[in-house]
Design an enzyme around this catalytic site. Sequence first.
Site, mmCIF file in Angstrom:
data_model
loop_
_atom_site.group_PDB
_atom_site.id
_atom_site.type_symbol
_atom_site.label_atom_id
_atom_site.label_comp_id
_atom_site.label_asym_id
_atom_site.label_seq_id
_atom_site.Cartn_x
_atom_site.Cartn_y
_atom_site.Cartn_z
ATOM 1 N N GLU A 40 28.942 -22.647 19.778
ATOM 2 C CA GLU A 40 28.006 -21.592 19.353
ATOM 3 C C GLU A 40 27.261 -22.025 18.079
ATOM 4 O O GLU A 40 27.881 -22.618 17.176
ATOM 5 C CB GLU A 40 28.826 -20.333 19.032
ATOM 6 N N LYS A 111 23.711 -13.346 23.306
ATOM 7 C CA LYS A 111 25.052 -12.779 23.034
ATOM 8 C C LYS A 111 24.991 -11.260 22.930
ATOM 9 O O LYS A 111 24.151 -10.711 22.189
ATOM 10 C CB LYS A 111 25.561 -13.384 21.713
ATOM 11 N N CYS A 146 31.619 -16.483 22.014
ATOM 12 C CA CYS A 146 32.539 -16.210 20.897
ATOM 13 C C CYS A 146 33.120 -14.793 20.907
ATOM 14 O O CYS A 146 33.961 -14.479 21.744
ATOM 15 C CB CYS A 146 31.831 -16.536 19.580
HETATM 16 O O1 LIG Z 1 36.351 -12.354 16.988
HETATM 17 C C1 LIG Z 1 36.607 -13.215 16.141
HETATM 18 O O2 LIG Z 1 37.693 -13.238 15.562
HETATM 19 C C2 LIG Z 1 35.610 -14.264 15.779
HETATM 20 C C3 LIG Z 1 34.243 -14.004 16.330
HETATM 21 C C4 LIG Z 1 33.209 -14.884 15.740
HETATM 22 O O3 LIG Z 1 33.482 -15.629 14.834
HETATM 23 C C5 LIG Z 1 31.840 -14.895 16.266
HETATM 24 O O4 LIG Z 1 31.548 -14.215 17.249
HETATM 25 O O5 LIG Z 1 31.004 -15.628 15.706
#
Ligand SMILES: O=C(O)CCC(=O)C(=O)O
Length: 264
Positions: A40, A111, A146
């Site tokens: 990402e 996203k 993510c």
């Molecule tokens: O949910 C998480 O602990 C991390 C999510 C995250 O870092 C993101 O989506 O960029």
Amino acid sequence: MRASLIQIGVNEDESVDSRRRRVASLVREQAGADLVVLPELWTTGAFAFESFTAEAEPLEGPTFEVMAKAASDAGVWLHAGSIPERDPEGPLYNTSLIFSPSGELAAAYRKIHRFGFDKGEAVLMGAGSELVTLRLPETTIGLATCYDLRFPELFRGLVDAGAETLVIPAGWPERRRAHWTLLAQARAVENQSYVLACGTAGTHAGVPQAGHSIVVDPWGEVLAEAGSDEEILTVDFDPTKVPTTREQFPALKDRVLGLPTPRR
Ligand SMILES: O=C(O)CCC(=O)C(=O)O
């Protein structure tokens, strides 16, 4: 089918341009794989909020150009991770780009669940609203990014749309690495799907990254897992295991849809 997950390190001492060139050459080295996956927001780092606006690019910007060429040079399907996308008529989005082996854009996914609660990505970027699946020659991939990993209903939607292999680029922090591994396995088991989750290495914006890219099969078994440093995780997997698992243990058929919400 062979997949290579390129877990690159995002560190501030490398410019975005040099990183683009370095990643493109790593993609080229994966010729022979069927699918290559990047993390990402690897141009800036997922936690480099201050760089999002400055480094945001149009969908068909510099990363698009370099990655389209890398995909066609290597002759692979390339999930080029995500970029901070500047929509000329809207906000920024955290957008994943998927290229075909001839370098055409085959799909883009914005996203849906933005991370940060009342700061960071959650306030700097807009939320996507469309589920995206894409048929590759041997499997149908479903896209998520993510923080999306925490929302099982998104993956159910992808499965309903035909997904068999869930591909998830991430910039997941080391602090919650246990959640990452657990959720990747949970999404594979509950959706009887492969999970290919590509994390980020290094530390950027003061946030140590978990790395630990992982490939899980539809039975929940971990086929391969990276460490915390830069690494290319290459795995061979059999896409026919998805229909076989769903046939032999048909739990997805026992879903009860439209359950009433409990009275409070
Ligand atoms: O949910 C998480 O602990 C991390 C999510 C995250 O870092 C993101 O989506 O960029």
